[in-house]
Write a protein that holds these residues in place. Structure first.
Motif, PDB file in Angstrom:
ATOM      1  N   THR A 202     -15.013   1.558  -5.256  1.00  0.00           N
ATOM      2  CA  THR A 202     -15.138   2.199  -6.466  1.00  0.00           C
ATOM      3  C   THR A 202     -15.148   3.805  -6.216  1.00  0.00           C
ATOM      4  N   GLY A 203     -15.862   4.367  -5.086  1.00  0.00           N
ATOM      5  CA  GLY A 203     -15.727   5.561  -4.493  1.00  0.00           C
ATOM      6  C   GLY A 203     -14.295   6.007  -4.190  1.00  0.00           C
ATOM      7  N   LEU A 204     -13.721   5.251  -3.436  1.00  0.00           N
ATOM      8  CA  LEU A 204     -12.373   5.328  -3.123  1.00  0.00           C
ATOM      9  C   LEU A 204     -11.273   5.491  -4.260  1.00  0.00           C
ATOM     10  N   LEU A 205     -11.475   4.543  -5.045  1.00  0.00           N
ATOM     11  CA  LEU A 205     -10.747   4.635  -6.356  1.00  0.00           C
ATOM     12  C   LEU A 205     -10.870   5.970  -7.047  1.00  0.00           C
ATOM     13  N   LYS A 206     -12.269   6.480  -7.305  1.00  0.00           N
ATOM     14  CA  LYS A 206     -12.329   7.611  -7.774  1.00  0.00           C
ATOM     15  C   LYS A 206     -12.151   8.789  -7.381  1.00  0.00           C
ATOM     16  N   GLN A 207     -12.562   8.854  -6.023  1.00  0.00           N
ATOM     17  CA  GLN A 207     -11.974   9.925  -5.178  1.00  0.00           C
ATOM     18  C   GLN A 207     -10.513  10.147  -5.056  1.00  0.00           C
ATOM     19  N   ASN A 208      -9.761   9.202  -5.085  1.00  0.00           N
ATOM     20  CA  ASN A 208      -8.130   9.193  -5.300  1.00  0.00           C
ATOM     21  C   ASN A 208      -7.723   9.186  -6.539  1.00  0.00           C
ATOM     22  N   LYS A 209      -8.438   9.151  -7.582  1.00  0.00           N
ATOM     23  CA  LYS A 209      -8.189   9.068  -8.976  1.00  0.00           C
ATOM     24  C   LYS A 209      -6.969   7.872  -9.129  1.00  0.00           C
ATOM     25  N   LYS A 210      -7.169   6.613  -8.869  1.00  0.00           N
ATOM     26  CA  LYS A 210      -6.384   5.786  -8.812  1.00  0.00           C
ATOM     27  C   LYS A 210      -6.938   4.498  -9.476  1.00  0.00           C
ATOM     28  N   ARG A 211      -6.258   3.692 -10.227  1.00  0.00           N
ATOM     29  CA  ARG A 211      -6.940   2.491 -10.749  1.00  0.00           C
ATOM     30  C   ARG A 211      -6.937   1.140  -9.993  1.00  0.00           C
ATOM     31  N   PHE A 212      -6.184   1.127  -9.023  1.00  0.00           N
ATOM     32  CA  PHE A 212      -5.731   0.036  -8.194  1.00  0.00           C
ATOM     33  C   PHE A 212      -5.833   0.319  -6.453  1.00  0.00           C
ATOM     34  N   GLY A 213      -6.570  -0.327  -5.888  1.00  0.00           N
ATOM     35  CA  GLY A 213      -6.466  -0.429  -4.284  1.00  0.00           C
ATOM     36  C   GLY A 213      -5.845  -1.748  -3.804  1.00  0.00           C
ATOM     37  N   ILE A 214      -4.778  -1.609  -2.861  1.00  0.00           N
ATOM     38  CA  ILE A 214      -4.087  -2.672  -2.262  1.00  0.00           C
ATOM     39  C   ILE A 214      -4.603  -2.850  -0.946  1.00  0.00           C
ATOM     40  N   GLY A 215      -5.042  -3.976  -0.559  1.00  0.00           N
ATOM     41  CA  GLY A 215      -5.567  -4.721   0.755  1.00  0.00           C
ATOM     42  C   GLY A 215      -4.452  -5.581   1.210  1.00  0.00           C
ATOM     43  N   GLY A 216      -4.019  -5.227   2.547  1.00  0.00           N
ATOM     44  CA  GLY A 216      -2.891  -5.665   2.943  1.00  0.00           C
ATOM     45  C   GLY A 216      -2.602  -7.301   3.510  1.00  0.00           C
ATOM     46  N   TYR A 217      -1.604  -7.629   3.424  1.00  0.00           N
ATOM     47  CA  TYR A 217      -1.071  -8.852   4.116  1.00  0.00           C
ATOM     48  C   TYR A 217      -1.121  -8.890   5.603  1.00  0.00           C
ATOM     49  N   LEU A 218      -1.675  -9.937   6.253  1.00  0.00           N
ATOM     50  CA  LEU A 218      -1.866 -10.189   7.725  1.00  0.00           C
ATOM     51  C   LEU A 218      -2.521  -9.004   8.220  1.00  0.00           C
ATOM     52  N   GLU A 219      -3.428  -8.443   7.403  1.00  0.00           N
ATOM     53  CA  GLU A 219      -4.266  -7.464   7.804  1.00  0.00           C
ATOM     54  C   GLU A 219      -5.504  -8.191   8.689  1.00  0.00           C
ATOM     55  N   LYS A 220      -5.624  -7.620  10.017  1.00  0.00           N
ATOM     56  CA  LYS A 220      -6.995  -8.234  10.720  1.00  0.00           C
ATOM     57  C   LYS A 220      -8.112  -7.546  10.500  1.00  0.00           C
ATOM     58  N   ARG A 221      -9.198  -8.250   9.741  1.00  0.00           N
ATOM     59  CA  ARG A 221     -10.529  -7.789   9.423  1.00  0.00           C
ATOM     60  C   ARG A 221     -11.772  -8.390  10.078  1.00  0.00           C
ATOM     61  N   ASN A 222     -12.561  -7.287  10.073  1.00  0.00           N
ATOM     62  CA  ASN A 222     -13.767  -7.769  10.249  1.00  0.00           C
ATOM     63  C   ASN A 222     -14.867  -8.092   9.336  1.00  0.00           C
ATOM     64  N   ILE A 223     -14.438  -7.704   8.068  1.00  0.00           N
ATOM     65  CA  ILE A 223     -15.368  -8.007   6.719  1.00  0.00           C
ATOM     66  C   ILE A 223     -15.813  -9.375   6.513  1.00  0.00           C
ATOM     67  N   TYR A 224     -14.966 -10.214   7.147  1.00  0.00           N
ATOM     68  CA  TYR A 224     -15.162 -11.797   6.721  1.00  0.00           C
ATOM     69  C   TYR A 224     -16.351 -12.134   7.686  1.00  0.00           C
TER      70      TYR A 224
END
Length: 226
Positions: A49-71
């Motif tokens: 939510t901080g990223l959305l507010k900071q950039n004054k955007k409603r939506f954030g896109i998380g990429g296809y085939l992105e290699k992630r550690n969050i899992y």
């Protein structure tokens, strides 16, 4: 399967473009994510939510085939074969505030749905079946609200532009910040109400062939944000 020439209805009710959308880096290279306690869902939510507010955007896109550690936050993604975590994202995420409506991009019928409960899982999930350009293909909508499953029926037609559901809160969507996981699948196999949204790096080629980039379904183009 080529679908670039088709016009899809905006999945979030409005076109996703530079005016309302930012690309969110969820990759293993994002230093800010490394500083978060990803087991703390509220901290993860505050980051999004901080990223959305900071950039004054409603939506954030998380990429296809992105290699992630969050899992690594959930045993759901542990690969039993080699005791490593699956980490290649097979869909596109749309991060937004909870209860944001989700619309059907192209007419289809409900193949299956279920509440995939558990920390890190999909939560309420709907899979639609479409017949496009002579081929059967499936679209998956993960992390919805529990209320969205109440009146659904297998075989029910969902028209283009019809509301499918809403982004579920972290209390019901598998303990994630509110977002839609959208994925396109060629061969669903015997799966029902569920399909892997993340694969191991060793299976990237096989899964990416079965789960093509869904960017065109979302109206995302390389010269805009994706």
């Amino acid at each position: 399967m080529s679908i670039k020439g088709l016009e899809f209805h905006p999945i979030m009710g409005e076109s996703l473009n530079d005016s309302n959308t930012i690309l969110m880096d969820m990759s293993e290279n994002n230093f800010a994510l490394k500083q978060l306690d990803l087991l703390d869902t509220s901290a993860f939510e505050a980051y999004i939510t901080g990223l959305l507010k900071q950039n004054k955007k409603r939506f954030g896109i998380g990429g296809y085939l992105e290699k992630r550690n969050i899992y690594q936050r959930s045993k759901v993604f542990e690969d039993a074969a080699d005791s490593k975590f699956r980490n290649i994202h097979l869909g596109i995420d749309i991060w937004a505030i909870s209860d944001s409506p989700v619309y059907c991009p192209e007419q289809g019928v409900i193949h299956s749905f279920q509440d995939n409960k558990g920390f890190g899982n999909y939560g309420p999930t709907v899979i639609l079946e479409h017949f496009l350009e002579g081929e059967m293909i499936y679209s998956l909508y993960g992390h919805l609200s529990v209320k969205d499953l109440n009146d659904l029926k297998i075989g029910q037609t969902i028209k283009r532009g019809e509301k499918i559901g809403h982004l579920g809160s972290s209390l019901e969507n598998g303990n994630w910040p509110a977002h839609l996981h959208f994925q396109v699948i060629r061969n669903l196999g015997n799966n029902s109400g569920d399909y892997p949204g993340v694969c191991s790096y060793s299976e990237k080629e096989r899964y990416s062939e079965n789960c093509p980039d869904p960017a065109s379904w979302l109206g995302l183009h390389a010269n805009i944000i994706y």
